[in-house]
Design an enzyme around this catalytic site. Sequence first.
Site, PDB file in Angstrom:
ATOM      1  N   CYS A 243       0.833  -1.203   0.000  1.00 16.27           N
ATOM      2  CA  CYS A 243       0.000   0.000   0.000  1.00 16.27           C
ATOM      3  C   CYS A 243       0.870   1.258   0.000  1.00 16.27           C
ATOM      4  O   CYS A 243       1.700   1.439   0.898  1.00 16.27           O
ATOM      5  CB  CYS A 243      -0.919   0.006   1.221  1.00 16.27           C
ATOM      6  SG  CYS A 243      -1.885   1.527   1.376  1.00 16.27           S
TER       7      CYS A 243
ATOM      8  N   CYS B  45       0.476   3.697   3.343  1.00 21.42           N
ATOM      9  CA  CYS B  45       0.957   3.318   4.669  1.00 21.42           C
ATOM     10  C   CYS B  45       2.296   4.008   4.939  1.00 21.42           C
ATOM     11  O   CYS B  45       2.980   4.447   4.005  1.00 21.42           O
ATOM     12  CB  CYS B  45       1.131   1.806   4.761  1.00 21.42           C
ATOM     13  SG  CYS B  45      -0.425   0.879   4.822  1.00 21.42           S
TER      14      CYS B  45
ATOM     15  N   ASN C  29     -14.098   9.023  -1.244  1.00 16.67           N
ATOM     16  CA  ASN C  29     -14.751   7.870  -1.855  1.00 16.67           C
ATOM     17  C   ASN C  29     -14.462   6.668  -0.963  1.00 16.67           C
ATOM     18  O   ASN C  29     -13.305   6.407  -0.634  1.00 16.67           O
ATOM     19  CB  ASN C  29     -14.205   7.586  -3.251  1.00 16.67           C
ATOM     20  CG  ASN C  29     -14.503   8.702  -4.229  1.00 16.67           C
ATOM     21  OD1 ASN C  29     -15.499   9.407  -4.104  1.00 16.67           O
ATOM     22  ND2 ASN C  29     -13.630   8.884  -5.210  1.00 16.67           N
TER      23      ASN C  29
ATOM     24  N   HIS D 174      -6.840   1.808   1.831  1.00 14.84           N
ATOM     25  CA  HIS D 174      -6.363   2.621   2.955  1.00 14.84           C
ATOM     26  C   HIS D 174      -7.280   3.829   3.153  1.00 14.84           C
ATOM     27  O   HIS D 174      -7.641   4.498   2.188  1.00 14.84           O
ATOM     28  CB  HIS D 174      -4.934   3.098   2.685  1.00 14.84           C
ATOM     29  CG  HIS D 174      -4.248   3.637   3.889  1.00 14.84           C
ATOM     30  ND1 HIS D 174      -3.222   2.978   4.530  1.00 14.84           N
ATOM     31  CD2 HIS D 174      -4.438   4.785   4.590  1.00 14.84           C
ATOM     32  CE1 HIS D 174      -2.816   3.696   5.562  1.00 14.84           C
ATOM     33  NE2 HIS D 174      -3.541   4.800   5.620  1.00 14.84           N
TER      34      HIS D 174
ATOM     35  N   HIS E 117      -8.631   7.179   3.172  1.00 13.24           N
ATOM     36  CA  HIS E 117      -8.104   8.424   2.620  1.00 13.24           C
ATOM     37  C   HIS E 117      -9.196   9.194   1.890  1.00 13.24           C
ATOM     38  O   HIS E 117     -10.227   8.649   1.508  1.00 13.24           O
ATOM     39  CB  HIS E 117      -6.947   8.146   1.653  1.00 13.24           C
ATOM     40  CG  HIS E 117      -7.377   7.541   0.342  1.00 13.24           C
ATOM     41  ND1 HIS E 117      -7.777   6.223   0.219  1.00 13.24           N
ATOM     42  CD2 HIS E 117      -7.493   8.077  -0.901  1.00 13.24           C
ATOM     43  CE1 HIS E 117      -8.099   5.973  -1.037  1.00 13.24           C
ATOM     44  NE2 HIS E 117      -7.952   7.082  -1.742  1.00 13.24           N
TER      45      HIS E 117
ATOM     46  N   GLN F  24      -9.616  12.924  -0.845  1.00 12.15           N
ATOM     47  CA  GLN F  24      -8.914  13.634  -1.912  1.00 12.15           C
ATOM     48  C   GLN F  24      -9.345  15.094  -1.936  1.00 12.15           C
ATOM     49  O   GLN F  24     -10.398  15.460  -1.400  1.00 12.15           O
ATOM     50  CB  GLN F  24      -9.211  12.994  -3.272  1.00 12.15           C
ATOM     51  CG  GLN F  24      -8.756  11.555  -3.406  1.00 12.15           C
ATOM     52  CD  GLN F  24      -9.043  10.989  -4.777  1.00 12.15           C
ATOM     53  OE1 GLN F  24      -8.487  11.422  -5.779  1.00 12.15           O
ATOM     54  NE2 GLN F  24      -9.941  10.022  -4.830  1.00 12.15           N
TER      55      GLN F  24
END
Length: 375
Positions: free
Chosen positions: A70, A73, A185, A196, A198, A200
């Site tokens: 990922c 991370c 999203n 992960h 997150h 935007q």
Amino acid sequence: MKHTSIRLADGRELIYFDEADDAVRASVDQRDLAAPPAPTQLRRDPLTEEWVAIASSRQGRPLLPPTSECPLCPSKPDYFTEIPADDYDVVVFENRFPSFSTNAEPGRLSAEPPGVRSVQEAGDGYPSTRPGVGRCEVVCFTPDHDSSFGKLPESRVRTVLAALAQRTAELSQVPGVEQVFCFENRGVEIGVTMHHPHGQIYAYPYVTPKTRQHLAAARRHHEATGRNLYADVLAAEIADGTRVLARNDHWTAFVPAFARWPFEVHLAPHRQVPDLAALSDEEREAAAPLWLSLVRGFDALFDGPMPYIGAWHQAPVREDRELAYLHLQLFSIRRGPGKLKYLAGSESAMGAFVNDIPPEEAAAALRTAMQATLS
């Protein structure tokens, strides 16, 4: 809160938002990265008078990589990621595969595909094009790959809000940027490419079609009544109360009577402000628990992770700011256990929505789910 800006190996900016003032961010990106992709191109759709971004480099972005690979991370001795540090609170960095980029300077033409002339060269030629000026950023909520927004403590949500407000203010100053959009999203059903937790941020080089539609309606309402349209909607929902989910001194969460998604919630401040940067410290503090409660309620609705989009509607950078009204729109395409609302012919082709669930029923179900998260 402390924020520290560094540069990644390919020159992109990364900003640490730390909850401890004594945090030291001296880690260096040790990767050997290629230069950022060529600037994207915007093409004008004459049928709708809207701009479409052509961003072929996004085809190369990771697709649901395993945890061990990922890129969001913290870095490890045997695997370097987008975050050089071995731990973090909240991190924001320039997207490696952006839809818009500051590399596309205003007035400088991006490379033209064969057969395409730029608007500067062709005037009103077909198609009209322009450089994809702007910026796209990734917001990492936590270093814990297996967590989610709903599992964050309130203190972390406040840090996320502070980061979004700071980035909104900063990106609004970037030449060529006309609107800043912060969003999350969540879920493969929505189309995420990384698990992960997150969000935007898109800094657009134009005012988006949805915002233009909202502002046009707000302008007509103001001309007719002298009042703000969204403020009137909020007042009507509070007065009715049927669809109100939660309130505090500064914010109200409600299912709008006109909801088009199976489960859709608005979270709005009681004071009209144009964007997150305009909120007071007290208002941001009060937003965190309600935002968190709504997301947890979504997850409790069907006893599992809810796919959703969390969209902060903000005013354009320069125009019609007095007409806009900051609010969060949180909505899901899930209409029941194992059932999704697909945007088929009527919605996708005509933009004419049909909602299978009455907003009053959705509000009742969400109130029950939110209450269950408190017990």
